[in-house]
Scaffold this motif. Sequence first.
Motif, mmCIF file in Angstrom:
data_model
loop_
_atom_site.group_PDB
_atom_site.id
_atom_site.type_symbol
_atom_site.label_atom_id
_atom_site.label_comp_id
_atom_site.label_asym_id
_atom_site.label_seq_id
_atom_site.Cartn_x
_atom_site.Cartn_y
_atom_site.Cartn_z
ATOM 1 N N LYS A 1 1.024 -1.402 -0.424
ATOM 2 C CA LYS A 1 0.174 0.022 0.073
ATOM 3 C C LYS A 1 0.848 0.981 -0.067
ATOM 4 O O LYS A 1 0.655 2.047 0.103
ATOM 5 N N ASN A 2 2.305 1.172 -0.376
ATOM 6 C CA ASN A 2 2.934 2.427 0.362
ATOM 7 C C ASN A 2 2.615 2.870 1.339
ATOM 8 O O ASN A 2 2.877 4.250 1.242
ATOM 9 N N THR A 3 2.352 2.565 2.335
ATOM 10 C CA THR A 3 2.070 3.461 3.843
ATOM 11 C C THR A 3 2.957 2.960 4.444
ATOM 12 O O THR A 3 3.412 2.033 4.421
ATOM 13 N N VAL A 4 3.236 3.379 5.598
ATOM 14 C CA VAL A 4 3.729 3.512 6.708
ATOM 15 C C VAL A 4 3.414 3.888 7.629
ATOM 16 O O VAL A 4 2.112 5.646 8.235
ATOM 17 N N TYR A 5 2.934 3.019 8.716
ATOM 18 C CA TYR A 5 1.948 3.311 9.520
ATOM 19 C C TYR A 5 3.400 4.107 11.092
ATOM 20 O O TYR A 5 4.066 3.389 11.219
ATOM 21 N N LEU A 6 2.382 5.051 12.131
ATOM 22 C CA LEU A 6 2.371 4.813 13.387
ATOM 23 C C LEU A 6 1.881 5.033 14.624
ATOM 24 O O LEU A 6 0.911 5.778 14.714
ATOM 25 N N LEU A 7 1.466 3.363 15.240
ATOM 26 C CA LEU A 7 0.481 3.313 15.684
ATOM 27 C C LEU A 7 0.993 3.844 17.450
ATOM 28 O O LEU A 7 1.894 3.892 18.236
ATOM 29 N N MET A 8 0.771 4.661 17.850
ATOM 30 C CA MET A 8 0.759 5.408 19.518
ATOM 31 C C MET A 8 -0.195 5.258 20.677
ATOM 32 O O MET A 8 -1.241 5.568 20.321
ATOM 33 N N ASN A 9 -0.097 4.337 21.702
ATOM 34 C CA ASN A 9 -0.487 3.878 22.375
ATOM 35 C C ASN A 9 -0.393 4.805 24.056
ATOM 36 O O ASN A 9 1.430 5.305 24.309
ATOM 37 N N ARG A 10 -0.432 5.111 24.782
ATOM 38 C CA ARG A 10 -0.612 5.270 26.653
ATOM 39 C C ARG A 10 -0.270 6.744 25.857
ATOM 40 O O ARG A 10 1.163 7.108 25.729
ATOM 41 N N LEU A 11 -0.489 7.795 24.981
ATOM 42 C CA LEU A 11 -0.316 9.112 25.018
ATOM 43 C C LEU A 11 0.065 9.897 26.448
ATOM 44 O O LEU A 11 -1.182 10.299 26.987
ATOM 45 N N LYS A 12 0.592 11.126 25.689
ATOM 46 C CA LYS A 12 1.328 11.943 27.142
ATOM 47 C C LYS A 12 0.931 13.125 26.810
ATOM 48 O O LYS A 12 1.424 13.497 25.257
ATOM 49 N N PRO A 13 0.647 14.338 27.730
ATOM 50 C CA PRO A 13 0.800 15.597 26.867
ATOM 51 C C PRO A 13 2.195 16.275 26.605
ATOM 52 O O PRO A 13 2.155 16.695 25.815
ATOM 53 N N ASP A 14 2.620 15.245 27.071
ATOM 54 C CA ASP A 14 4.393 15.475 26.063
ATOM 55 C C ASP A 14 4.509 15.193 24.477
ATOM 56 O O ASP A 14 5.731 15.589 24.391
ATOM 57 N N ASP A 15 4.008 14.427 24.056
ATOM 58 C CA ASP A 15 3.434 14.256 23.306
ATOM 59 C C ASP A 15 2.877 14.947 21.674
ATOM 60 O O ASP A 15 3.148 14.670 20.924
ATOM 61 N N THR A 16 2.450 15.948 22.352
ATOM 62 C CA THR A 16 1.477 16.586 21.594
ATOM 63 C C THR A 16 2.872 17.225 20.926
ATOM 64 O O THR A 16 4.065 18.141 21.173
ATOM 65 N N ALA A 17 2.746 17.299 19.664
ATOM 66 C CA ALA A 17 3.720 17.786 18.426
ATOM 67 C C ALA A 17 3.365 18.156 16.918
ATOM 68 O O ALA A 17 2.243 17.254 16.400
ATOM 69 N N VAL A 18 4.220 18.286 16.089
ATOM 70 C CA VAL A 18 3.638 18.309 14.509
ATOM 71 C C VAL A 18 4.239 17.012 13.915
ATOM 72 O O VAL A 18 5.457 16.588 14.193
#
Length: 115
Positions: A75-92
């Motif tokens: 599918k020409n696609t890469v994924y990023l699964l993000m679990n247990r997110l924290k406020p410090d993960d806030t970003a572009v």
Amino acid sequence: QVQLVESGGGLVQPGGSLRLSCAASGRNFRLYTMGWYRQAPGKERELVAVITVGGNTNYADSVKGRFTISRDNGKNTVYLLMNRLKPDDTAVYYCNAKFNNNNYWGQGTQVTVSS
């Protein structure tokens, strides 16, 4: 020229999950080293995760055990699964492709972790 289009960002509460996707152009996606980077306000862009042509992965210490990078060459696609997110993960979050000594970037997708 490789074009990258990210999707999947948004607002999520602390402890929640998101999955980012990055669709790449070109017939040689299987030969691209793919990565996710992020940049928070007032901070430098930093590596989050990378996946090689052979499927080997590497993660920033701050996301190990919480984030998972994967790729679907069909599918020409890469994924990023993000679990247990924290406020410090806030970003572009930016998708990156490395191919033939060239570096390509997507336009970025905003991830905001807040209650």
